[in-house]
Design a protein around this motif. Structure first.
Motif, PDB file in Angstrom:
ATOM      1  N   MET A   1      12.142   4.797 -23.101  1.00 25.22           N
ATOM      2  CA  MET A   1      12.199   5.654 -21.866  1.00 25.22           C
ATOM      3  C   MET A   1      13.279   5.621 -21.281  1.00 25.22           C
ATOM      4  O   MET A   1      13.187   5.780 -20.357  1.00 25.22           O
ATOM      5  CB  MET A   1      10.985   4.861 -21.178  1.00 25.22           C
ATOM      6  CG  MET A   1       9.542   5.586 -21.443  1.00 25.22           C
ATOM      7  SD  MET A   1       8.504   4.727 -20.022  1.00 25.22           S
ATOM      8  CE  MET A   1       7.889   3.707 -21.106  1.00 25.22           C
ATOM      9  N   SER A   2      14.414   5.453 -21.743  1.00 28.66           N
ATOM     10  CA  SER A   2      15.628   5.488 -21.296  1.00 28.66           C
ATOM     11  C   SER A   2      15.978   6.659 -20.638  1.00 28.66           C
ATOM     12  O   SER A   2      15.894   7.834 -21.409  1.00 28.66           O
ATOM     13  CB  SER A   2      16.772   4.807 -22.110  1.00 28.66           C
ATOM     14  OG  SER A   2      17.656   5.742 -22.576  1.00 28.66           O
ATOM     15  N   LEU A   4      14.542   8.062 -18.082  1.00 26.88           N
ATOM     16  CA  LEU A   4      13.529   8.602 -17.306  1.00 26.88           C
ATOM     17  C   LEU A   4      13.721   8.038 -15.997  1.00 26.88           C
ATOM     18  O   LEU A   4      13.801   6.746 -15.682  1.00 26.88           O
ATOM     19  CB  LEU A   4      12.116   8.291 -17.987  1.00 26.88           C
ATOM     20  CG  LEU A   4      11.175   8.848 -17.410  1.00 26.88           C
ATOM     21  CD1 LEU A   4      10.928  10.368 -17.500  1.00 26.88           C
ATOM     22  CD2 LEU A   4       9.576   8.228 -18.073  1.00 26.88           C
ATOM     23  N   ILE A  46       8.017  15.088 -27.016  1.00 29.69           N
ATOM     24  CA  ILE A  46       8.404  13.821 -26.593  1.00 29.69           C
ATOM     25  C   ILE A  46       7.665  12.514 -27.742  1.00 29.69           C
ATOM     26  O   ILE A  46       6.497  12.905 -27.610  1.00 29.69           O
ATOM     27  CB  ILE A  46       7.863  13.533 -25.184  1.00 29.69           C
ATOM     28  CG1 ILE A  46       8.600  14.605 -24.422  1.00 29.69           C
ATOM     29  CG2 ILE A  46       8.166  12.083 -24.802  1.00 29.69           C
ATOM     30  CD1 ILE A  46       8.179  14.317 -22.802  1.00 29.69           C
ATOM     31  N   ASN A  50       8.146   7.060 -25.753  1.00 31.48           N
ATOM     32  CA  ASN A  50       8.775   7.609 -24.675  1.00 31.48           C
ATOM     33  C   ASN A  50       8.041   8.015 -23.509  1.00 31.48           C
ATOM     34  O   ASN A  50       8.521   8.698 -22.684  1.00 31.48           O
ATOM     35  CB  ASN A  50       9.883   8.462 -24.831  1.00 31.48           C
ATOM     36  CG  ASN A  50      10.849   8.051 -25.827  1.00 31.48           C
ATOM     37  OD1 ASN A  50      11.301   6.992 -25.668  1.00 31.48           O
ATOM     38  ND2 ASN A  50      11.649   8.803 -26.595  1.00 31.48           N
ATOM     39  N   CYS A  51       6.879   7.819 -23.369  1.00 30.28           N
ATOM     40  CA  CYS A  51       5.763   8.400 -22.503  1.00 30.28           C
ATOM     41  C   CYS A  51       5.233   7.255 -21.587  1.00 30.28           C
ATOM     42  O   CYS A  51       4.980   5.892 -22.103  1.00 30.28           O
ATOM     43  CB  CYS A  51       4.625   8.940 -23.083  1.00 30.28           C
ATOM     44  SG  CYS A  51       5.079  10.617 -24.123  1.00 30.28           S
ATOM     45  N   ASP A 112      13.430  -0.653 -19.793  1.00 33.08           N
ATOM     46  CA  ASP A 112      15.022  -0.095 -20.259  1.00 33.08           C
ATOM     47  C   ASP A 112      15.615  -1.288 -20.811  1.00 33.08           C
ATOM     48  O   ASP A 112      16.937  -1.237 -21.217  1.00 33.08           O
ATOM     49  CB  ASP A 112      15.569   0.755 -19.379  1.00 33.08           C
ATOM     50  CG  ASP A 112      15.136   2.247 -19.490  1.00 33.08           C
ATOM     51  OD1 ASP A 112      14.349   2.454 -20.375  1.00 33.08           O
ATOM     52  OD2 ASP A 112      15.255   2.936 -18.383  1.00 33.08           O
TER      53      ASP A 112
END
Length: 113
Positions: A1-2, A4, A46, A50-51, A112
């Motif tokens: 998720m970097s 975001l 996506i 990453n959600c 992260d």
């Protein structure tokens, strides 16, 4: 998720809201089946990893986790007992609506790292 950030990409958030309303297009598959979340991720191109899903019920949390997505819960007074009893999320990932932004920002910082 970097990368975001909550204040970024309001257009993407609008798309997610529209896509989530497509659940009626996936016949016979309600939550906890993860297909609605996977369909939204595919539509947005996506990766599920990453959600971040915001849910209010234990079955929704089950669906998000089964899709391989991170999840925060904002349960109602009606769904809160089920969310807490499910043991699916850490207490720090369960929050009140007024604390959602703060909780999400903290979650993303820790995620992260």
């Amino acid at each position: 998720m970097s990368g975001l950030h909550l204040e970024d990409d309001l257009e993407v958030i609008d798309q997610v809201i529209v896509l989530c309303s497509m659940q009626h297009l996936i016949p016979d598959k309600g939550k906890p089946d993860p297909e609605i979340y996977l369909a939204v991720a595919r539509q947005l191109n996506i990766l599920p990893a990453n959600c971040l899903v915001i849910e209010d019920s234990a079955t929704g949390i089950q669906a998000a986790l089964a899709a391989g997505m991170a999840c925060l819960a904002v349960p109602s007074s009606f769904t809160r007992p089920g969310v807490l009893q499910s043991g699916l999320l850490l207490d720090t990932n369960i929050t009140a609506p007024k604390l959602l932004q703060q909780t999400a920002e903290q979650f993303l910082l820790e995620y992260d790292q």
